[in-house]
Design an enzyme around this catalytic site. Sequence first.
Site, mmCIF file in Angstrom:
data_model
loop_
_atom_site.group_PDB
_atom_site.id
_atom_site.type_symbol
_atom_site.label_atom_id
_atom_site.label_comp_id
_atom_site.label_asym_id
_atom_site.label_seq_id
_atom_site.Cartn_x
_atom_site.Cartn_y
_atom_site.Cartn_z
ATOM 1 N N THR A 121 -84.407 -20.723 -35.542
ATOM 2 C CA THR A 121 -85.021 -21.459 -36.636
ATOM 3 C C THR A 121 -86.504 -21.156 -36.706
ATOM 4 O O THR A 121 -87.071 -21.027 -37.792
ATOM 5 C CB THR A 121 -84.797 -22.969 -36.459
ATOM 6 O OG1 THR A 121 -83.394 -23.216 -36.354
ATOM 7 C CG2 THR A 121 -85.347 -23.744 -37.636
ATOM 8 N N HIS A 165 -91.381 -25.542 -28.482
ATOM 9 C CA HIS A 165 -91.252 -26.508 -27.398
ATOM 10 C C HIS A 165 -92.604 -26.962 -26.850
ATOM 11 O O HIS A 165 -93.532 -27.249 -27.597
ATOM 12 C CB HIS A 165 -90.366 -25.942 -26.286
ATOM 13 C CG HIS A 165 -88.968 -25.620 -26.723
ATOM 14 N ND1 HIS A 165 -88.314 -26.338 -27.701
ATOM 15 C CD2 HIS A 165 -88.095 -24.664 -26.332
ATOM 16 C CE1 HIS A 165 -87.099 -25.847 -27.866
ATOM 17 N NE2 HIS A 165 -86.938 -24.830 -27.061
#
Length: 294
Positions: A121, A165
Amino acid sequence: MNATPGTTSATAAGTKPLRIAYSPCPNDTFTFDAWAHGRVPGAPALDVTFADIDITNGMAERGEHDILKVSYAVLPWVLDEYALLPCGGALGRGCGPLVLTAEPGRDLTGAVVAVPSEKSTAYLLFRLWAAATVPGGVGQIVVLPFDQIMPAVRDGKVDAGLVIHEARFTYQNYGLHCLADMGEHWESTTGLPIPLGAIIARRSLGTDTLRRLAEAARSSVRMAWDDPEASRPYVLEHAQEMDPAVADQHIGLYVNEFTADLGEDGYAAVRGLLERAATEGLVPGVGAQALAFP
C-alpha cells in the site's frame, strides 16, 4: 526479516492448527496476542509464523498459509483464493507512509527511491502522490528491507526513501527530513482513512470457518484493549529492540476502530485505493464483489 516460526496456541488433541503469518510489529502482536495464546474462547488454534509484509505478500501469491496479514495492494492478485476479513487489519488517519530525504525540499525528478515493496500500500500511495506532484517522474525504484531504508538515505546510497511503521517516530534520529506524508495526501484528496494492512483467509476453509476467524480476530483485539498489559510481553519480545514507548505509540496509531471492524469508511478506502491504482495501471482491476465478506 525471514519468515520464522512463532507461537502455537493451545489446541485440542487431533485438531490441526491453522497456519497464520503476520509481522512481528507491535500492532500485529498486540492484535493477535490473545488468539495466538489460546485465550479467545472457541477460536481455532493457530500456528504462527512471523514475517515482514513483503514476505507475507509473496506467501499469499503462492497460496501458502491459511491466514495472512498482507498489504491491501496485493489483494488484486490473491482474492480468487483468499477472502478479505472485515477486521484485524490496519487502517487509520494520520498514519501514512513518509518520503524521507537527507536534505529538505529535494526534487525527486529522476531520483533513486528506496521502497519496502513494490506490492505494498505504501508503494501505491507513493506512486499516486508522485503522479500528482512530481511532473517529471521519479527515476529508479529500489526495493530494500524497511529497516535498511533510512540508513541508505542517510548514507547517500539512494536519494529518498519510503518508510512505514515505527520509522514515523525515529527518522529524525538519522538526521533525515520528511519530504511528504503519503497519508496526508491520500486523506486530503479522498477524505478516507488510509488502508495499510489486510487480514485474509483461504476461501476453501468455508463460510462458517471464515466467520469464526473474523469473530476470533475481533475478540482478540478487544481483549487486548481491555487488558493491554496482558499482551506486553509478546509485543516486546518481537519488537526488534524497539523502545517500549515507541511500541506503545505504534499500537496507538495502527490499532483502532478499523481493526475491530472495517465498516463503511474502511471498505470505501480499500475500494478507492484499488480503483485509483488500477486507473494508473499499477494493479489489475478488482470487481466490487471480490472484496465482500462471505
